[in-house]
Write a protein that holds these residues in place. Sequence first.
Motif, PDB file in Angstrom:
ATOM      1  N   ALA A  48     164.343 -33.239 132.864  1.00 59.31           N
ATOM      2  CA  ALA A  48     162.906 -33.507 132.857  1.00 59.31           C
ATOM      3  C   ALA A  48     162.158 -32.384 133.565  1.00 59.31           C
ATOM      4  O   ALA A  48     162.710 -31.715 134.444  1.00 59.31           O
ATOM      5  CB  ALA A  48     162.621 -34.840 133.549  1.00 59.31           C
ATOM      6  N   GLU A  49     160.895 -32.206 133.189  1.00 65.62           N
ATOM      7  CA  GLU A  49     160.090 -31.160 133.813  1.00 65.62           C
ATOM      8  C   GLU A  49     159.742 -31.495 135.264  1.00 65.62           C
ATOM      9  O   GLU A  49     159.453 -30.606 136.057  1.00 65.62           O
ATOM     10  CB  GLU A  49     158.811 -30.912 133.009  1.00 65.62           C
ATOM     11  CG  GLU A  49     157.843 -32.062 133.032  1.00 65.62           C
ATOM     12  CD  GLU A  49     156.571 -31.804 132.251  1.00 65.62           C
ATOM     13  OE1 GLU A  49     156.295 -30.649 131.882  1.00 65.62           O
ATOM     14  OE2 GLU A  49     155.842 -32.769 132.006  1.00 65.62           O
ATOM     15  N   LYS A  50     159.761 -32.781 135.618  1.00 61.80           N
ATOM     16  CA  LYS A  50     159.558 -33.244 136.994  1.00 61.80           C
ATOM     17  C   LYS A  50     160.619 -34.283 137.296  1.00 61.80           C
ATOM     18  O   LYS A  50     161.319 -34.733 136.409  1.00 61.80           O
ATOM     19  CB  LYS A  50     158.163 -33.854 137.158  1.00 61.80           C
ATOM     20  CG  LYS A  50     157.042 -32.877 136.943  1.00 61.80           C
ATOM     21  CD  LYS A  50     155.707 -33.558 137.160  1.00 61.80           C
ATOM     22  CE  LYS A  50     154.568 -32.565 136.936  1.00 61.80           C
ATOM     23  NZ  LYS A  50     153.265 -33.186 137.120  1.00 61.80           N
ATOM     24  N   GLU A 106     152.743 -41.835 139.114  1.00 58.32           N
ATOM     25  CA  GLU A 106     151.649 -42.156 138.185  1.00 58.32           C
ATOM     26  C   GLU A 106     151.357 -40.942 137.307  1.00 58.32           C
ATOM     27  O   GLU A 106     150.266 -40.384 137.316  1.00 58.32           O
ATOM     28  CB  GLU A 106     150.426 -42.604 138.970  1.00 58.32           C
ATOM     29  CG  GLU A 106     149.567 -43.675 138.349  1.00 58.32           C
ATOM     30  CD  GLU A 106     150.290 -44.840 137.707  1.00 58.32           C
ATOM     31  OE1 GLU A 106     150.216 -44.936 136.479  1.00 58.32           O
ATOM     32  OE2 GLU A 106     150.899 -45.655 138.400  1.00 58.32           O
ATOM     33  N   GLU A 107     152.382 -40.537 136.547  1.00 58.85           N
ATOM     34  CA  GLU A 107     152.274 -39.327 135.735  1.00 58.85           C
ATOM     35  C   GLU A 107     153.128 -39.451 134.480  1.00 58.85           C
ATOM     36  O   GLU A 107     154.031 -40.270 134.412  1.00 58.85           O
ATOM     37  CB  GLU A 107     152.723 -38.114 136.551  1.00 58.85           C
ATOM     38  CG  GLU A 107     154.150 -38.228 137.053  1.00 58.85           C
ATOM     39  CD  GLU A 107     154.506 -37.196 138.102  1.00 58.85           C
ATOM     40  OE1 GLU A 107     153.706 -36.283 138.346  1.00 58.85           O
ATOM     41  OE2 GLU A 107     155.584 -37.305 138.677  1.00 58.85           O
ATOM     42  N   ASN A 108     152.816 -38.617 133.493  1.00 65.10           N
ATOM     43  CA  ASN A 108     153.629 -38.493 132.291  1.00 65.10           C
ATOM     44  C   ASN A 108     154.518 -37.269 132.456  1.00 65.10           C
ATOM     45  O   ASN A 108     154.041 -36.186 132.775  1.00 65.10           O
ATOM     46  CB  ASN A 108     152.760 -38.332 131.049  1.00 65.10           C
ATOM     47  CG  ASN A 108     152.051 -39.612 130.700  1.00 65.10           C
ATOM     48  OD1 ASN A 108     152.597 -40.697 130.821  1.00 65.10           O
ATOM     49  ND2 ASN A 108     150.804 -39.493 130.276  1.00 65.10           N
ATOM     50  N   VAL A 109     155.807 -37.458 132.232  1.00 63.12           N
ATOM     51  CA  VAL A 109     156.788 -36.388 132.415  1.00 63.12           C
ATOM     52  C   VAL A 109     157.511 -36.171 131.088  1.00 63.12           C
ATOM     53  O   VAL A 109     158.041 -37.113 130.497  1.00 63.12           O
ATOM     54  CB  VAL A 109     157.807 -36.766 133.516  1.00 63.12           C
ATOM     55  CG1 VAL A 109     158.829 -35.659 133.689  1.00 63.12           C
ATOM     56  CG2 VAL A 109     157.107 -37.068 134.829  1.00 63.12           C
ATOM     57  N   ARG A 110     157.545 -34.923 130.612  1.00 68.02           N
ATOM     58  CA  ARG A 110     158.301 -34.583 129.409  1.00 68.02           C
ATOM     59  C   ARG A 110     159.758 -34.350 129.797  1.00 68.02           C
ATOM     60  O   ARG A 110     160.050 -33.776 130.837  1.00 68.02           O
ATOM     61  CB  ARG A 110     157.733 -33.351 128.742  1.00 68.02           C
ATOM     62  CG  ARG A 110     156.379 -33.595 128.117  1.00 68.02           C
ATOM     63  CD  ARG A 110     155.897 -32.367 127.412  1.00 68.02           C
ATOM     64  NE  ARG A 110     155.929 -31.255 128.359  1.00 68.02           N
ATOM     65  CZ  ARG A 110     154.987 -30.351 128.503  1.00 68.02           C
ATOM     66  NH1 ARG A 110     153.931 -30.390 127.740  1.00 68.02           N
ATOM     67  NH2 ARG A 110     155.087 -29.381 129.369  1.00 68.02           N
ATOM     68  N   ALA A 111     160.650 -34.806 128.915  1.00 72.54           N
ATOM     69  CA  ALA A 111     162.081 -34.659 129.163  1.00 72.54           C
ATOM     70  C   ALA A 111     162.799 -34.508 127.830  1.00 72.54           C
ATOM     71  O   ALA A 111     162.220 -34.743 126.769  1.00 72.54           O
ATOM     72  CB  ALA A 111     162.613 -35.882 129.914  1.00 72.54           C
ATOM     73  N   ILE A 112     164.060 -34.104 127.904  1.00 70.83           N
ATOM     74  CA  ILE A 112     164.898 -34.047 126.705  1.00 70.83           C
ATOM     75  C   ILE A 112     166.295 -34.494 127.096  1.00 70.83           C
ATOM     76  O   ILE A 112     166.776 -34.196 128.187  1.00 70.83           O
ATOM     77  CB  ILE A 112     164.916 -32.640 126.061  1.00 70.83           C
ATOM     78  CG1 ILE A 112     165.629 -32.696 124.717  1.00 70.83           C
ATOM     79  CG2 ILE A 112     165.521 -31.609 126.997  1.00 70.83           C
ATOM     80  CD1 ILE A 112     165.339 -31.535 123.801  1.00 70.83           C
ATOM     81  N   SER A 113     166.910 -35.245 126.186  1.00 69.56           N
ATOM     82  CA  SER A 113     168.288 -35.661 126.431  1.00 69.56           C
ATOM     83  C   SER A 113     169.133 -35.305 125.220  1.00 69.56           C
ATOM     84  O   SER A 113     168.646 -35.211 124.097  1.00 69.56           O
ATOM     85  CB  SER A 113     168.364 -37.169 126.709  1.00 69.56           C
ATOM     86  OG  SER A 113     168.101 -37.907 125.548  1.00 69.56           O
TER      87      SER A 113
END
Length: 189
Positions: free
Chosen positions: A122-124, A86-93
Amino acid sequence: MMMRRFVVFAFVVLSLHAGAQSLDGLSVYATGGKSMTNWHGQAGVASMNIELTRAISPRTEIAFVAAPMTVHQPRSWFGNQFGDGEENVRAISGSLLVRRNFHITDERVHLYAEASTGPMWAEKRVPASTSRFNFASQIGAGLIFLPRSAMPVLLGYRFMHISNGGYAPRNPGLNVSSIAIGTMIRWRR
């Protein structure tokens, strides 16, 4: 930290400028979608895609895609034992994309089909309690409006699969349906 970001940004800009002579264009578009609902809930993915494109034939192009994204994930796939979800996770592809254009009778609109795959960080862990490192594979189709103009508009559908490919002990993956909308900037047509 700020100096390091500036150096990386400057390096990217200089690299893009140096390689621009071999490129045909730049595409920028946003995607947003939801995963299939399961007993964990439903994940949401929003991204800003930046493509550097090169035509390999009159109807086919390849592109390198960089896509910063936010993944809103539901509760952990493994209960509350890891205290995540139940979280927002920043990521890059980053991925390699192939797009094929299909001319239909009207020259103001073209149909396209595309496929891409590449790594994602992803950061998480995504999904929760699995892995920070994943692969993002996508297929899509849509329309390109005013394809012969300097700035055609893209509107399409994408199906994305996010999975660590067995790289980590847990590999449940996410299947996401998204809408893509944006523009293509062409300096060679």
